[in-house]
Write an enzyme that holds these catalytic residues in place. Structure first.
Site, PDB file in Angstrom:
ATOM      1  N   HIS A 291       1.353  -1.307  -0.199  1.00 49.76           N
ATOM      2  CA  HIS A 291      -0.053  -0.295   0.121  1.00 49.76           C
ATOM      3  C   HIS A 291       1.224   1.215  -0.118  1.00 49.76           C
ATOM      4  O   HIS A 291       0.902   2.375  -0.939  1.00 49.76           O
ATOM      5  CB  HIS A 291      -0.927   0.245   1.279  1.00 49.76           C
ATOM      6  CG  HIS A 291      -1.836   0.821   1.697  1.00 49.76           C
ATOM      7  ND1 HIS A 291      -1.988   2.097   2.147  1.00 49.76           N
ATOM      8  CD2 HIS A 291      -3.036   1.597   0.509  1.00 49.76           C
ATOM      9  CE1 HIS A 291      -2.969   2.884   1.770  1.00 49.76           C
ATOM     10  NE2 HIS A 291      -3.620   2.438   0.861  1.00 49.76           N
TER      11      HIS A 291
ATOM     12  N   ASP B  27      -5.800   1.741  -2.015  1.00 48.74           N
ATOM     13  CA  ASP B  27      -7.400   1.567  -0.476  1.00 48.74           C
ATOM     14  C   ASP B  27      -7.668   0.504  -0.529  1.00 48.74           C
ATOM     15  O   ASP B  27      -7.917  -0.687  -0.058  1.00 48.74           O
ATOM     16  CB  ASP B  27      -8.117   2.460  -0.235  1.00 48.74           C
ATOM     17  CG  ASP B  27      -7.152   3.871  -0.015  1.00 48.74           C
ATOM     18  OD1 ASP B  27      -4.904   4.077   0.359  1.00 48.74           O
ATOM     19  OD2 ASP B  27      -7.304   5.198   0.585  1.00 48.74           O
TER      20      ASP B  27
END
Length: 122
Positions: A47, A88
């Site tokens: 991420h 996300d």
């Protein structure tokens, strides 16, 4: 943005991002270095790398559009923050897919002193 990411994690992984992932391992939360400690920590590493590739949108503050259908997230729009939404979304799915190895007892508020190795490249 971070609030949207929190809501996305709740929808997909059924956990609070703040209470479950904001201080986990070496990469979940602010900053990050060293070697990811487990699959969940690797979700955060990936991420972070994804955020590092975003241009034209502040990942922590920029708003994006998305919808949720049957527990899946669909990122909408074509704006610069759509990339953040996709980062996300991938992390929320990664968290869900690794709930069976999530180890709060070992990795919650994990000491930064245990994350001193050189980071691997994205």
């Amino acid at each position: 943005n971070l609030w949207q990411f929190e809501n996305m994690i709740m929808k997909v992984a059924k956990k609070s991002g703040i209470l479950s992932y904001s201080a986990y391992g070496c990469y979940c939360g602010w900053g990050g270095r060293g070697t990811p400690k487990d699959a969940t920590d690797r979700c955060c590493f990936v991420h972070d790398c994804c955020y590092g590739k975003v241009t034209g949108c502040n990942p922590k503050l920029g708003k994006y559009t998305y919808s949720s259908e049957n527990g899946d997230i669909i990122c909408g729009g074509d704006g610069p923050c759509k990339e953040v939404c996709e980062c996300d979304r991938a992390a929320a799915i990664c968290f869900r897919d690794n709930l069976d190895t999530y180890d709060r007892k070992t990795y919650w508020k994990y000491p930064a002193s245990n994350c001193q190795e050189d980071s691997e490249p994205c």
